[in-house]
Scaffold this motif. Structure first.
Motif, short mmCIF file in Angstrom:
data_model
loop_
_atom_site.label_atom_id
_atom_site.label_comp_id
_atom_site.label_asym_id
_atom_site.label_seq_id
_atom_site.Cartn_x
_atom_site.Cartn_y
_atom_site.Cartn_z
N GLU A 21 0.73 -0.99 0.01
CA GLU A 21 0.12 -0.11 -0.08
C GLU A 21 0.70 1.28 -0.14
N TRP A 22 2.23 1.05 0.31
CA TRP A 22 2.94 2.37 0.05
C TRP A 22 3.00 2.73 -1.25
N ILE A 23 2.60 2.34 -2.29
CA ILE A 23 2.43 2.77 -3.56
C ILE A 23 1.63 4.31 -3.57
N LYS A 24 0.75 4.29 -2.50
CA LYS A 24 0.03 5.32 -2.26
C LYS A 24 0.91 6.59 -1.71
N PHE A 25 1.94 6.20 -1.20
CA PHE A 25 2.96 7.21 -0.78
C PHE A 25 3.46 8.09 -1.92
N PHE A 26 3.89 7.37 -2.93
CA PHE A 26 4.55 7.70 -4.06
C PHE A 26 3.21 8.45 -4.97
N GLY A 27 2.18 7.95 -4.98
CA GLY A 27 1.15 8.52 -5.67
C GLY A 27 0.92 10.06 -5.11
N ALA A 28 1.08 10.12 -3.61
CA ALA A 28 0.88 11.51 -3.40
C ALA A 28 2.08 12.54 -3.83
N LEU A 29 3.20 12.06 -4.10
CA LEU A 29 4.47 12.86 -4.29
C LEU A 29 4.25 13.28 -5.73
N PHE A 30 3.27 12.69 -6.62
CA PHE A 30 3.23 12.85 -8.15
C PHE A 30 1.85 13.41 -8.09
N ASN A 31 1.08 13.66 -7.38
CA ASN A 31 -0.20 14.14 -7.33
C ASN A 31 -0.87 13.22 -8.19
N LYS A 32 -0.69 11.70 -7.83
CA LYS A 32 -1.36 10.52 -8.63
C LYS A 32 -2.08 9.61 -7.87
N GLU A 33 -2.94 10.36 -6.75
CA GLU A 33 -3.66 9.42 -5.67
C GLU A 33 -4.70 8.46 -6.19
N LYS A 34 -5.41 8.93 -7.26
CA LYS A 34 -6.27 8.04 -7.96
C LYS A 34 -5.70 6.76 -8.81
N GLU A 35 -4.65 7.17 -9.41
CA GLU A 35 -3.83 6.06 -10.03
C GLU A 35 -3.31 5.11 -8.96
N ALA A 36 -2.59 5.62 -8.12
CA ALA A 36 -2.18 4.57 -7.15
C ALA A 36 -3.11 3.95 -6.34
N ASP A 37 -4.37 4.55 -5.98
CA ASP A 37 -5.50 3.58 -5.33
C ASP A 37 -5.99 2.54 -6.32
N SER A 38 -6.26 2.77 -7.70
CA SER A 38 -6.39 2.05 -8.61
C SER A 38 -5.46 0.81 -8.60
N ILE A 39 -4.22 1.18 -8.91
CA ILE A 39 -3.32 -0.11 -8.88
C ILE A 39 -3.34 -0.65 -7.62
N PHE A 40 -3.19 -0.22 -6.34
CA PHE A 40 -3.40 -0.91 -5.14
C PHE A 40 -4.60 -1.82 -5.19
N ASN A 41 -5.88 -1.49 -5.45
CA ASN A 41 -6.97 -2.15 -5.47
C ASN A 41 -6.79 -3.22 -6.34
N HIS A 42 -6.22 -3.18 -7.43
CA HIS A 42 -5.98 -4.37 -8.43
C HIS A 42 -5.12 -5.48 -7.88
N ILE A 43 -4.23 -5.08 -6.91
CA ILE A 43 -3.14 -5.93 -6.31
C ILE A 43 -3.94 -6.50 -5.26
N GLU A 44 -4.64 -5.95 -4.47
CA GLU A 44 -5.57 -6.39 -3.32
C GLU A 44 -6.42 -7.29 -3.73
N LYS A 45 -7.29 -7.14 -4.67
CA LYS A 45 -8.15 -7.96 -5.17
C LYS A 45 -7.65 -9.33 -5.68
N ASN A 46 -6.42 -9.35 -6.50
CA ASN A 46 -5.62 -10.42 -6.94
C ASN A 46 -5.14 -11.35 -5.75
N TYR A 47 -4.80 -10.65 -4.67
CA TYR A 47 -4.22 -11.26 -3.58
C TYR A 47 -5.37 -11.88 -2.98
N MET A 48 -6.43 -11.31 -2.57
CA MET A 48 -7.62 -11.88 -1.73
C MET A 48 -8.29 -12.94 -2.72
#
Length: 402
Positions: free
Chosen positions: A221-248
């Motif tokens: 979920e620390w990809i959201k940390f980098f998302g905030a640095l590049f003003n890409k919070e939505k993109e980071a959230d979408s990427i993490f949601n995809h990873i989380e769904k695959n994992y679960m």
């Protein structure tokens, strides 16, 4: 000429007073209106600015609040036993620089967004940049041969990324010459003299504590940390949601298996066997893969350090041996310590490692991508331990020890 009647005089006086009164009333109303506006502005300036908090489901080591024109980043646990929390103001474009310079004492540093030039110090930071399509912002790294990403290696080949030496001894001369917008540091205790030199030069340094998190999804979920640095919070959230769904989804599949193979991990080094404790992220992955990790009931903050006899008693007949340290072949494992051959998993050649999956210059891909993509790691483990569950899946990181 001056001989006016009393009536005329009285009328003139009345009209004059009337006009004067209207002017005074108008003036008073204007004054009151101005005062009212000032008071209203004063009230508005005293109202707290509303903020939105970045949604984090698993990660505990950082937080971000967005106040519209700026964000506040808090790093809560950059390394184990860290006693200090770090606060950074992340300013969006067109923010009042002079205003924020006066408030530096409230923050550990002021960072201007979006980041256009960045230096990171761990290969685990590389995948986030690539997934967010920001790999081109990377201008320096300590130990570029450890980087496996094909896209980043192309940038290295084009000399877009400079070699910075070692993480614990960065080449500050080159780094200062590069003058990045931000350095994302990595440290086990915060004692890094080169990073202190960089901070004193005015270049912001933020320690990334993804590795301290206690679950695979929390680290990812620390990809959201980098998302905030590049003003890409939505993109980071979408990427993490995809990873989380695959994992679960993978975890759910593993729960339906009928048998749980017993698992041994680690290997001997100088008469000590190192293996993951039961509360580690490695053990969490094994739990979610629904296997019988033989040390799942142990606790601790680091690796278990056991003698050979205790490991042999518990794991001599273990079905599968995972991650035998950095040994890359059965022969090297045998040569390191003849006792390794006693285990059933060795005799059956049922040993799997990620050490042999490397990039073009020898960097171990697991150490770069594994933390960001725990879904892929989990699928690898499920395929190895329950091959009937993921019939058409080919492990990405793990390979049998030859």
């Amino acid at each position: 000429m001056f001989n006016l009647s009393l009536k005329t005089l009285n009328n003139l006086t009345f009209e004059s007073i009337k006009k004067l009164t209207l002017k005074k009333i108008t003036f008073i109303l204007i004054v009151l209106l101005v005062i009212s506006c000032k008071n209203e502005l004063g009230k508005q300036s005293k109202k707290p600015v509303k903020s939105t908090t970045l949604n984090l489901k698993y990660a505990k080591g950082f937080s971000i609040k967005d106040y519209g024109t700026y964000k506040v980043l808090e790093i809560k646990r950059p390394w184990p036993q860290s006693e200090k929390e770090y606060r950074f103001a992340l300013l969006k474009d067109n923010s009042d620089v002079a205003f924020w310079d006066s408030k530096k004492n409230r923050f550990d540093n002021i960072i201007h967004l979006p980041i256009r030039k960045i230096v990171v110090t761990s290969t685990t930071h590389i995948p986030a940049l690539e997934l967010l399509n920001e790999a081109q912002t990377l201008i320096g790294f300590p130990g570029i041969d450890f980087i496996s990403s094909k896209k980043v290696r192309q940038l290295i080949h084009k000399k877009k990324i400079r070699e910075l030496g070692k993480n614990d001894g960065l080449n500050t001369e080159i780094l200062l010459e590069l003058n990045p917008d931000l350095v994302v540091g990595f440290g086990i205790d915060g004692n890094n003299r080169s990073l202190e030199t960089i901070k004193k030069s005015g270049i912001p340094v933020v320690f990334n504590g993804d590795w301290v998190e206690n679950s695979p999804l929390a680290k990812a979920e620390w990809i959201k940390f980098f998302g905030a640095l590049f003003n890409k919070e939505k993109e980071a959230d979408s990427i993490f949601n995809h990873i989380e769904k695959n994992y679960m989804d993978a975890k759910l599949l593993a729960q339906n298996v009928k048998t749980k193979p017993s698992i041994l991990s680690g290997a001997m080094h100088s008469d000590i066997w190192y293996l993951p404790n039961g509360t580690s992220t490695e053990a969490q992955l094994l739990k979610d893969a629904n296997v019988n990790y033989l040390w799942s009931d142990t606790k601790g903050s680091g690796s278990l350090k056991l003698n050979f006899e205790s490991v042999l008693v518990k794991a001599k007949d273990a079905d599968i041996w995972l991650n035998p340290s950095n040994y890359s072949s059965l022969e090297s494992l045998k040569n390191a310590n003849e006792n390794h051959t006693i285990f059933k998993a060795f005799q059956n050649k049922n040993i799997y490692t990620f050490t042999n999956t490397t990039g073009a210059t020898g960097g171990v891909l697991y150490y770069e991508l594994g933390m960001t993509r725990p879904d892929m790691v989990l699928k690898d483990l499920i395929k190895i331990c329950h091959p009937e569950v993921l019939k058409n899946y080919k492990p990405y990181f793990f390979k049998p020890l030859e």
